[in-house]
Design an enzyme around this catalytic site. Structure first.
Site, mmCIF file in Angstrom:
data_model
loop_
_atom_site.group_PDB
_atom_site.id
_atom_site.type_symbol
_atom_site.label_atom_id
_atom_site.label_comp_id
_atom_site.label_asym_id
_atom_site.label_seq_id
_atom_site.Cartn_x
_atom_site.Cartn_y
_atom_site.Cartn_z
ATOM 1 N N GLY A 21 33.835 45.294 25.713
ATOM 2 C CA GLY A 21 33.631 46.292 24.651
ATOM 3 C C GLY A 21 34.869 46.430 23.792
ATOM 4 O O GLY A 21 35.713 45.530 23.759
ATOM 5 N N THR A 23 36.917 40.298 22.954
ATOM 6 C CA THR A 23 36.959 40.982 21.651
ATOM 7 C C THR A 23 38.111 41.981 21.602
ATOM 8 O O THR A 23 38.233 42.827 22.491
ATOM 9 C CB THR A 23 35.626 41.730 21.392
ATOM 10 O OG1 THR A 23 34.574 40.782 21.475
ATOM 11 C CG2 THR A 23 35.624 42.423 20.036
ATOM 12 N N ASP A 48 25.332 34.744 31.279
ATOM 13 C CA ASP A 48 26.504 35.604 31.518
ATOM 14 C C ASP A 48 26.149 36.625 32.621
ATOM 15 O O ASP A 48 24.953 36.765 32.967
ATOM 16 C CB ASP A 48 26.852 36.292 30.177
ATOM 17 C CG ASP A 48 28.247 36.901 30.167
ATOM 18 O OD1 ASP A 48 29.067 36.534 31.013
ATOM 19 O OD2 ASP A 48 28.512 37.732 29.277
ATOM 20 N N SER A 68 23.182 37.143 27.717
ATOM 21 C CA SER A 68 23.193 38.199 28.730
ATOM 22 C C SER A 68 21.809 38.226 29.369
ATOM 23 O O SER A 68 20.852 37.683 28.816
ATOM 24 C CB SER A 68 23.502 39.554 28.084
ATOM 25 O OG SER A 68 22.389 39.956 27.293
ATOM 26 N N ASN A 91 35.509 34.562 26.939
ATOM 27 C CA ASN A 91 34.225 35.186 26.594
ATOM 28 C C ASN A 91 34.354 36.153 25.417
ATOM 29 O O ASN A 91 35.217 37.039 25.439
ATOM 30 C CB ASN A 91 33.729 36.022 27.784
ATOM 31 C CG ASN A 91 33.167 35.178 28.894
ATOM 32 O OD1 ASN A 91 33.331 33.970 28.911
ATOM 33 N ND2 ASN A 91 32.491 35.824 29.819
#
Ligand code: 13P
Length: 284
Positions: free
Chosen positions: A181, A211, A82, A50, A230
């Site tokens: 998130g 995720t 990213d 990031s 990702n």
């Protein structure tokens, strides 16, 4: 092997209907976990940073860790920036050895997004650096970018075609209903939107917000054209839980290397599972 960009790995993945995992690292230990997971599964992988991580450690430290890890690996490794909105950070990463970058101008009006994304493609091409660009708005928090539910919107297929034709990114990230998130409810993935965009453009698609998605959701998205997946939050949890769980089990021991090792193992095992999953595409 020396670091590669994401072009060949993603076009091979798109053709073969599998996906390459792109994992957001936090430090050397997490970068090592990504590379060792790739090595164990004999699969190419994308290490992502990031902008915050780049600013925290500096480009020099990160490129040295990642080059050293890639040199001793036998599978292709890419280093990708990213979501980045700052052209100076993008320029610095390109000049420092990142092999791929993402410009995230998705909060701008369409023509402005297009102009900024094209500018990054022009900056990147001479150094053989690949570019990912985004359209639509992905809900959640990633780095310093916060998108509220009411501001999130899917990428428009007509705009997606025009955007890809004019910008010619190497990887395209349309917002398709996934979120950055932790998911609060059942994710509402717009599968038909992925299919429509993938059919209308031949650019490999990136699936953000990995995720918390189910195995079947991954497989379906991959079979429809997502060639890059990702994963960030999963690594943040493993990074902290790996450390804390070990200490809770051994709370009189103060041996940092054992704690770092426990953290590494937790990170690596989660990454290995995802890499294996992304290679199998048949949705059930
Ligand atoms: P998650 O944090 O949900 O894994 O999303 C990662 C991501 O899309 C990074 O760009």
């Amino acid at each position: 092997m020396s670091l590669e960009n994401i072009k060949t790995m993603l076009s091979d993945a798109r053709t073969g209907q599998y996906a390459i995992g792109a994992f957001n690292i936090l430090d050397y230990n997490s970068a090592r976990a990504v590379v060792e997971a790739a090595q164990e599964t004999e699969t190419p992988v994308i290490i992502q940073t990031s902008s915050k991580t780049v600013v925290f450690w500096g480009t020099r430290a990160i490129i040295n860790w990642v080059r050293e890890l890639a040199d001793s690996s036998t599978v292709p490794i890419a280093l990708h920036l990213d979501h980045c909105r700052d052209l100076e950070i993008i320029r610095e990463c390109i000049n420092s050895g990142w092999t791929s970058v993402m410009i995230d101008a998705s909060s701008k009006p369409f023509e402005e997004n297009l102009a900024l994304s094209s500018q990054v493609v022009e900056m990147a091409r001479p150094g053989n650096v690949t570019v990912e660009a985004e359209l639509g708005a992905i809900v959640g928090v990633e780095d310093d970018i916060h998108v509220k539910q009411q501001d999130a919107h899917l990428a428009d297929p007509g705009q997606a075609v025009e955007f890809c034709a004019r910008v010619e990114p190497d990887c395209f990230a349309p917002a398709v209903g996934t979120a950055h998130g932790v998911y609060k409810g059942e994710p509402k993935i717009a599968y038909e939107r992925i299919e429509e965009i993938a059919k209308a453009t031949d650019i490999p698609l990136a699936l953000h917000g990995g995720t918390g998605l189910s195995d079947d959701a991954f497989k379906k998205c991959i079979s429809l054209g997502c060639a890059k997946v990702n994963i960030s939050t999963q690594l943040k949890y493993a990074f902290i839980d790996g450390f804390v769980d070990y200490h809770n089990r051994n709370n009189t021991e103060y041996n940092p290397l054992k704690v770092i090792d426990a953290q590494f193992k937790q990170l690596k095992s989660g990454i290995v599972k995802k890499i294996r999953l992304f290679r199998k595409t048949q949705a059930t």
